[in-house]
Design a protein around this motif. Structure first.
Motif, PDB file in Angstrom:
ATOM      1  N   HIS A  41       0.829  19.046  -4.610  1.00  0.00           N
ATOM      2  CA  HIS A  41      -0.141  19.872  -5.337  1.00  0.00           C
ATOM      3  C   HIS A  41      -1.422  19.144  -5.718  1.00  0.00           C
ATOM      4  N   ASP A  44      -3.365  19.030  -9.359  1.00  0.00           N
ATOM      5  CA  ASP A  44      -3.815  20.312  -9.898  1.00  0.00           C
ATOM      6  C   ASP A  44      -3.508  21.409  -8.877  1.00  0.00           C
ATOM      7  N   PHE A  45      -4.205  21.367  -7.739  1.00  0.00           N
ATOM      8  CA  PHE A  45      -3.918  22.285  -6.637  1.00  0.00           C
ATOM      9  C   PHE A  45      -4.351  21.608  -5.340  1.00  0.00           C
ATOM     10  N   LYS A  46      -3.713  22.027  -4.254  1.00  0.00           N
ATOM     11  CA  LYS A  46      -4.009  21.425  -2.955  1.00  0.00           C
ATOM     12  C   LYS A  46      -3.770  22.469  -1.870  1.00  0.00           C
ATOM     13  N   GLN A  47      -4.720  22.565  -0.927  1.00  0.00           N
ATOM     14  CA  GLN A  47      -4.614  23.524   0.170  1.00  0.00           C
ATOM     15  C   GLN A  47      -3.930  22.892   1.377  1.00  0.00           C
ATOM     16  N   PHE A  76      -1.024  25.148  -3.049  1.00  0.00           N
ATOM     17  CA  PHE A  76       0.060  24.808  -3.965  1.00  0.00           C
ATOM     18  C   PHE A  76      -0.551  24.433  -5.308  1.00  0.00           C
ATOM     19  N   GLN A  77      -0.027  25.037  -6.381  1.00  0.00           N
ATOM     20  CA  GLN A  77      -0.541  24.783  -7.719  1.00  0.00           C
ATOM     21  C   GLN A  77       0.490  24.015  -8.535  1.00  0.00           C
ATOM     22  N   LYS A  78      -0.003  23.130  -9.387  1.00  0.00           N
ATOM     23  CA  LYS A  78       0.882  22.277 -10.167  1.00  0.00           C
ATOM     24  C   LYS A  78       1.609  23.031 -11.269  1.00  0.00           C
ATOM     25  N   ASN A  81       3.719  26.584 -10.189  1.00  0.00           N
ATOM     26  CA  ASN A  81       4.613  26.535  -9.029  1.00  0.00           C
ATOM     27  C   ASN A  81       4.374  27.691  -8.066  1.00  0.00           C
ATOM     28  N   ILE A  83       2.138  29.590  -5.101  1.00  0.00           N
ATOM     29  CA  ILE A  83       1.360  29.221  -3.924  1.00  0.00           C
ATOM     30  C   ILE A  83       0.478  30.413  -3.600  1.00  0.00           C
ATOM     31  N   SER A 105       6.131  30.771  -3.406  1.00  0.00           N
ATOM     32  CA  SER A 105       6.282  29.919  -4.583  1.00  0.00           C
ATOM     33  C   SER A 105       7.163  28.737  -4.203  1.00  0.00           C
ATOM     34  N   TYR A 106       7.148  27.735  -5.066  1.00  0.00           N
ATOM     35  CA  TYR A 106       8.055  26.611  -4.856  1.00  0.00           C
ATOM     36  C   TYR A 106       8.763  26.308  -6.166  1.00  0.00           C
TER      37      TYR A 106
END
Length: 165
Positions: A41, A44-47, A76-78, A81, A83, A105-106
């Protein structure tokens, strides 16, 4: 002889392009920590972009749904959870992408060190709701590639291979 070399070169490139693992760094871990998830993530967030959707990763068999999944982007967001999924140009089942809803989601089970992704893709085709749903375990993770899959290490069946730059 030149043709044989060309075929070998193209096969080598394709094999490396769609490989389930890389030789860059060992990716497989039995357990993941909160610190490991920063790769997922970005703090914070990651594409991430889906590179391949396999029905049998070891045999390099792409899913019949590969085309309609690989042009989607997953953020993905920290903290939540969740997406966020941005659909690409191609929908599944001959459905326009705007008529399709993808949710993801994860879940991180810290005590066990396990991470799972759940994805649902739904659409209406001729008044019939079609839904694809699956949940897979995180089996490989680096800063620029991750694999969620079913099966044992080295014997992955269904697998999603994500990449990021």
């Amino acid at each position: 002889m030149k043709i044989l070399k060309s075929i070998f070169f193209v096969s080598f490139i394709l094999l490396n392009l769609f490989a389930c693992t890389t030789d860059e760094e060992p990716l497989f871990q039995d357990k993941y920590t909160a610190e490991d998830l920063v790769k997922l993530h970005g703090g914070d967030f990651k594409q991430w972009e889906l590179q391949a959707f396999y029905t049998n990763c070891n045999q390099k068999q792409l899913s019949e749904k590969n085309t309609c999944f690989v042009d989607d982007f997953f953020v993905f967001q920290k903290d939540s959870n969740e997406i966020n999924v941005t659909s690409g140009e191609g929908g599944c089942d001959n459905v326009a992408p705007e008529d399709e809803i993808t949710t993801a989601s994860y879940e991180f089970y810290e005590e066990e060190g396990l991470v799972f992704i759940s994805i649902s893709k739904a659409s209406s085709v001729n008044g019939v709701i079609k839904n694809i749903f699956f949940s897979l375990q995180l089996v490989e993770l680096s800063t620029n590639q991750m694999i969620f899959a079913s099966g044992e290490k080295g014997d992955y069946r269904i697998a999603l291979v994500f990449v990021t730059s």
